[in-house]
Design a protein around this motif. Structure first.
Motif, PDB file in Angstrom:
ATOM      1  N   GLN A  96       1.926  -2.934  17.459  1.00  0.00           N
ATOM      2  CA  GLN A  96       1.870  -2.072  16.282  1.00  0.00           C
ATOM      3  C   GLN A  96       1.627  -2.897  15.028  1.00  0.00           C
ATOM      4  O   GLN A  96       0.883  -2.475  14.129  1.00  0.00           O
ATOM      5  N   ALA A  97       2.259  -4.068  14.989  1.00  0.00           N
ATOM      6  CA  ALA A  97       2.121  -4.927  13.799  1.00  0.00           C
ATOM      7  C   ALA A  97       2.259  -6.383  14.200  1.00  0.00           C
ATOM      8  O   ALA A  97       3.155  -6.752  14.973  1.00  0.00           O
ATOM      9  N   ILE A  98       1.366  -7.204  13.666  1.00  0.00           N
ATOM     10  CA  ILE A  98       1.472  -8.655  13.797  1.00  0.00           C
ATOM     11  C   ILE A  98       1.593  -9.227  12.390  1.00  0.00           C
ATOM     12  O   ILE A  98       0.876  -8.812  11.473  1.00  0.00           O
ATOM     13  N   ILE A  99       2.507 -10.162  12.242  1.00  0.00           N
ATOM     14  CA  ILE A  99       2.735 -10.826  10.964  1.00  0.00           C
ATOM     15  C   ILE A  99       2.344 -12.290  11.111  1.00  0.00           C
ATOM     16  O   ILE A  99       2.785 -12.965  12.047  1.00  0.00           O
ATOM     17  N   GLY A 101       2.757 -15.836   9.567  1.00  0.00           N
ATOM     18  CA  GLY A 101       3.509 -16.633   8.601  1.00  0.00           C
ATOM     19  C   GLY A 101       4.989 -16.343   8.638  1.00  0.00           C
ATOM     20  O   GLY A 101       5.409 -15.192   8.820  1.00  0.00           O
ATOM     21  N   THR A 102       5.795 -17.383   8.431  1.00  0.00           N
ATOM     22  CA  THR A 102       7.255 -17.233   8.525  1.00  0.00           C
ATOM     23  C   THR A 102       7.970 -17.794   7.308  1.00  0.00           C
ATOM     24  O   THR A 102       9.051 -18.371   7.407  1.00  0.00           O
ATOM     25  N   GLY A 103       7.367 -17.624   6.137  1.00  0.00           N
ATOM     26  CA  GLY A 103       8.071 -17.911   4.899  1.00  0.00           C
ATOM     27  C   GLY A 103       8.900 -16.692   4.512  1.00  0.00           C
ATOM     28  O   GLY A 103       9.073 -15.749   5.301  1.00  0.00           O
ATOM     29  N   PRO A 104       9.435 -16.656   3.290  1.00  0.00           N
ATOM     30  CA  PRO A 104      10.258 -15.516   2.861  1.00  0.00           C
ATOM     31  C   PRO A 104       9.525 -14.180   2.956  1.00  0.00           C
ATOM     32  O   PRO A 104      10.130 -13.153   3.284  1.00  0.00           O
ATOM     33  N   ALA A 105       8.212 -14.165   2.676  1.00  0.00           N
ATOM     34  CA  ALA A 105       7.452 -12.918   2.738  1.00  0.00           C
ATOM     35  C   ALA A 105       7.338 -12.416   4.165  1.00  0.00           C
ATOM     36  O   ALA A 105       7.654 -11.255   4.473  1.00  0.00           O
ATOM     37  N   GLY A 106       6.873 -13.275   5.060  1.00  0.00           N
ATOM     38  CA  GLY A 106       6.694 -12.861   6.447  1.00  0.00           C
ATOM     39  C   GLY A 106       7.990 -12.484   7.123  1.00  0.00           C
ATOM     40  O   GLY A 106       8.047 -11.500   7.882  1.00  0.00           O
ATOM     41  N   LEU A 107       9.057 -13.235   6.857  1.00  0.00           N
ATOM     42  CA  LEU A 107      10.335 -12.935   7.508  1.00  0.00           C
ATOM     43  C   LEU A 107      10.951 -11.653   6.972  1.00  0.00           C
ATOM     44  O   LEU A 107      11.572 -10.893   7.722  1.00  0.00           O
ATOM     45  N   THR A 108      10.778 -11.391   5.673  1.00  0.00           N
ATOM     46  CA  THR A 108      11.277 -10.126   5.130  1.00  0.00           C
ATOM     47  C   THR A 108      10.502  -8.957   5.720  1.00  0.00           C
ATOM     48  O   THR A 108      11.091  -7.925   6.090  1.00  0.00           O
ATOM     49  N   ALA A 109       9.194  -9.099   5.827  1.00  0.00           N
ATOM     50  CA  ALA A 109       8.394  -8.047   6.459  1.00  0.00           C
ATOM     51  C   ALA A 109       8.852  -7.822   7.898  1.00  0.00           C
ATOM     52  O   ALA A 109       8.940  -6.673   8.366  1.00  0.00           O
ATOM     53  N   ALA A 110       9.171  -8.907   8.597  1.00  0.00           N
ATOM     54  CA  ALA A 110       9.630  -8.794   9.979  1.00  0.00           C
ATOM     55  C   ALA A 110      10.955  -8.039  10.069  1.00  0.00           C
ATOM     56  O   ALA A 110      11.148  -7.205  10.973  1.00  0.00           O
ATOM     57  N   VAL A 111      11.866  -8.311   9.141  1.00  0.00           N
ATOM     58  CA  VAL A 111      13.146  -7.603   9.137  1.00  0.00           C
ATOM     59  C   VAL A 111      12.936  -6.098   8.959  1.00  0.00           C
ATOM     60  O   VAL A 111      13.488  -5.279   9.701  1.00  0.00           O
ATOM     61  N   ILE A 117      -0.252  -8.089   8.884  1.00  0.00           N
ATOM     62  CA  ILE A 117       0.319  -8.556   7.620  1.00  0.00           C
ATOM     63  C   ILE A 117       0.076 -10.053   7.511  1.00  0.00           C
ATOM     64  O   ILE A 117       0.494 -10.827   8.370  1.00  0.00           O
ATOM     65  N   ILE A 118      -0.629 -10.443   6.456  1.00  0.00           N
ATOM     66  CA  ILE A 118      -0.955 -11.853   6.242  1.00  0.00           C
ATOM     67  C   ILE A 118      -0.008 -12.423   5.190  1.00  0.00           C
ATOM     68  O   ILE A 118      -0.009 -12.009   4.033  1.00  0.00           O
TER      69      ILE A 118
END
Length: 317
Positions: A4-7, A9-19, A107-108
């Protein structure tokens, strides 16, 4: 079966989107690049992220955010994206180590990397007196002498900012003339706390094994070397957005930062969203990146649910 979604990057933006996406039961797949956690993993103590009155180590903050996302169902895999086909959905991603992946939304959040000088003592002392972010680390140099390396607007801005804390801020630039705009130069030159070491090329960053003690420079005309003593060194020669893998398939500015529709994280391709420093060259803070990560997750969820109200006929410029 496409994700459904691939993110990315694992900085603050990517990890918040993942949460956010994981809590929405969308089971996001997060692709970790070569530097999981982003630039905060290079930061020793973070004191300006809300909720941590005593501060928190950068790597610990990123690890906590990852664990939080995993708790709600996000999956993390290590890989390097080499190409993205966004001509139709599901989007297809070519990932070294993982093969081809498909996703209904993307999500990039690949961030932007600070440009470094690539001189001895630089990378080894990041977090030990060497920094690429005055706003992040200036507080730690209260009453100290610091150096700013660079001659552009960002260097002048950071030099002025650092005078709020340091007793002396010396600008080191390899040429006689600065590249900064006249108004930024005038502002810096009017500041009594700022001194100048022009026509000096940085050669090596010196430390005592625990912290930075100075910068070895070479006169660009005479090639004579000298040591400038300092308690901290800030490298301010710009950033590179990590967008090379996109090969120009999304709208970008002249520097390579992704363009998004104002007030959203929508790129010019429906279903593709951008958050964090990859689309923000102004603020570049962990908290602002996390905020746009939340926005991207909500934009992606609404898009997939068919609730998007964006007029996609209007191309970004």
């Amino acid at each position: 079966m496409p994700h459904q979604a691939i993110i990315l990057g694992t900085g603050p933006a990517g990890l918040t989107a993942a949460v956010y996406l994981a809590r929405a039961n969308m089971e996001p797949l997060v692709i970790e690049g070569p530097e999981p956690g982003g630039q905060l993993t290079l930061t020793t103590e973070v004191e300006n992220f809300p909720g941590f009155p005593d501060g928190i180590m950068g790597p610990e903050l990123m690890d906590n955010m990852k664990k939080q996302a995993e708790r709600f169902g996000a999956t993390f895999k290590r890989g390097w994206v080499t190409d993205v086909n966004m001509d139709q959905r599901p989007f297809k991603l070519s990932v070294d180590g993982l093969g081809e992946l498909e996703t209904q939304s993307l999500i990039i959040s690949t961030g932007a990397s600070a440009k470094l000088l690539d001189i001895p003592g630089e990378k080894d002392n990041i977090g030990k007196g060497v920094s690429t972010c005055a706003t992040c680390d200036g507080f730690f140099f209260r009453g100290k002498k610091v150096l700013i390396i660079g001659g552009g607007d960002s260097a002048m801005e950071e030099a002025n900012f650092l005078t709020k804390f340091a007793d002396e801020v010396q600008v080191v630039h390899r040429r006689h003339e600065l590249r900064a705009s006249k108004i930024m130069q005038d502002r810096a030159k009017a500041n009594d706390k700022i001194t100048w070491a022009l026509n000096k090329t940085p050669v090596e960053m010196i430390s005592d094994g625990m912290k930075i003690t100075g910068l070895k420079v070479k006169d660009s005309d005479t090639e004579k070397e000298e040591l400038i003593e300092a308690d901290g060194i800030f490298v301010a020669i710009g950033h590179n957005p990590n967008t090379e893998f996109l090969n120009g398939k999304l709208d970008m500015d002249e520097k390579g930062y992704l363009l998004v529709e104002p007030g959203t994280t929508n790129t010019n391709v429906p279903g593709v969203f951008a958050c964090g420093d990859v689309q923000d060259q102004k603020y570049r803070q962990a908290i602002t990146a996390a905020g746009t990560g939340c926005m991207a997750a909500m934009d992606a969820e609404r898009f997939l649910e068919g609730e998007a109200t964006v007029d996609w006929s209007q191309s970004l410029s």
